[in-house]
Design an enzyme around this catalytic site. Structure first.
Site, PDB file in Angstrom:
ATOM      1  N   HIS A  62       0.831  -1.204   0.000  1.00  8.41           N
ATOM      2  CA  HIS A  62       0.000   0.000   0.000  1.00  8.41           C
ATOM      3  C   HIS A  62       0.859   1.244   0.000  1.00  8.41           C
ATOM      4  O   HIS A  62       2.027   1.230   0.398  1.00  8.41           O
ATOM      5  CB  HIS A  62      -0.993   0.007   1.164  1.00  8.41           C
ATOM      6  CG  HIS A  62      -0.431   0.544   2.448  1.00  8.41           C
ATOM      7  ND1 HIS A  62      -0.407   1.893   2.744  1.00  8.41           N
ATOM      8  CD2 HIS A  62       0.133  -0.073   3.505  1.00  8.41           C
ATOM      9  CE1 HIS A  62       0.138   2.065   3.941  1.00  8.41           C
ATOM     10  NE2 HIS A  62       0.478   0.886   4.422  1.00  8.41           N
ATOM     11  N   CYS A  63       0.272   2.336  -0.467  1.00 13.15           N
ATOM     12  CA  CYS A  63       0.863   3.676  -0.393  1.00 13.15           C
ATOM     13  C   CYS A  63      -0.249   4.593   0.120  1.00 13.15           C
ATOM     14  O   CYS A  63      -1.173   4.121   0.762  1.00 13.15           O
ATOM     15  CB  CYS A  63       1.409   4.116  -1.753  1.00 13.15           C
ATOM     16  SG  CYS A  63       0.156   4.243  -3.046  1.00 13.15           S
ATOM     17  N   LYS A  64      -0.188   5.862  -0.173  1.00 11.46           N
ATOM     18  CA  LYS A  64      -1.224   6.781   0.322  1.00 11.46           C
ATOM     19  C   LYS A  64      -2.539   6.630  -0.435  1.00 11.46           C
ATOM     20  O   LYS A  64      -3.577   6.452   0.157  1.00 11.46           O
ATOM     21  CB  LYS A  64      -0.732   8.229   0.263  1.00 11.46           C
ATOM     22  CG  LYS A  64      -1.757   9.219   0.786  1.00 11.46           C
ATOM     23  CD  LYS A  64      -1.158  10.587   0.984  1.00 11.46           C
ATOM     24  CE  LYS A  64      -2.141  11.650   1.372  1.00 11.46           C
ATOM     25  NZ  LYS A  64      -3.247  11.285   2.194  1.00 11.46           N
ATOM     26  N   LEU A  93      -3.868   3.968   1.731  1.00  9.55           N
ATOM     27  CA  LEU A  93      -4.142   4.382   3.109  1.00  9.55           C
ATOM     28  C   LEU A  93      -5.390   5.252   3.202  1.00  9.55           C
ATOM     29  O   LEU A  93      -6.158   5.148   4.159  1.00  9.55           O
ATOM     30  CB  LEU A  93      -2.929   5.131   3.671  1.00  9.55           C
ATOM     31  CG  LEU A  93      -3.035   5.663   5.088  1.00  9.55           C
ATOM     32  CD1 LEU A  93      -3.171   4.531   6.087  1.00  9.55           C
ATOM     33  CD2 LEU A  93      -1.813   6.495   5.424  1.00  9.55           C
TER      34      LEU A  93
END
Length: 182
Positions: A62-64, A93
């Protein structure tokens, strides 16, 4: 190879079953806000990573927002040492938080470096423009200089303002004390 996306709720179910969650954001982003239990592996250090630790467990990245992870899916998939289930959290996120799943926020940590650069560059451009309008036209050099710096950062990937801000006292908890030449 592209990695399939999964909804945050499905990612949570896999985590509860032993999957490994990996946060690919940079240190400043991870320090300020993170998913509990996520391992931190910044994309900038991906080439040094060893995914042998997943031992056949599903791996979730995952990232933002999900965009960075999706754009780097082939690199992430190539780093997996053995065939396994691997996924990307759809929406990252941001979607995780919107789904009401737990997120750890540490407001004592500094803003992300990119946001600090945006605030600094924007402030200099506004102040320089106002001073150019009301004090002296020579102050128009300030927003011109800022614009040239942003252009250079975009073209080369080197941002002088970011390098300076990394050494600021409020960023030392994330980037450490400046190193001195021997």
């Amino acid at each position: 190879m592209s990695l399939p996306t999964i909804k945050p709720a499905e990612a949570r179910r896999l985590l509860d079953s032993g999957a490994l969650l990996i946060d690919i954001r940079e240190a400043d982003e991870h320090a300020r806000e993170k998913i509990p239990g996520a391992r931190h592996l910044p994309l900038s250090k991906l080439d040094e990573a060893d995914f042998a630790l997943h031992r056949g467990q599903p791996v979730i990245f995952h990232c933002k927002s999900g965009a960075r992870t999706q754009a780097n899916a082939p690199r992430l998939a190539a780093k997996l040492s053995e065939p396994c289930e691997a996924f990307i959290v759809e929406g990252g996120l941001d979607a995780w938080r919107k789904a009401g799943l737990p997120v750890v926020n540490d407001q004592r940590q500094p803003l992300e470096l990119q946001r600090q650069v945006q605030i600094g560059a924007g402030s200099l451009a506004v102040v320089g423009t106002l001073l150019g309008l009301f004090v002296s036209p020579w102050f128009f050099a300030v927003p011109a200089f800022v614009g040239a710096g942003l252009f250079t950062a975009g073209v080369t990937g080197f941002c002088g303002m970011a390098r300076i801000l990394m050494r600021a006292p409020w960023n030392r908890s994330v980037y450490g004390a400046p190193r001195r030449a021997a």
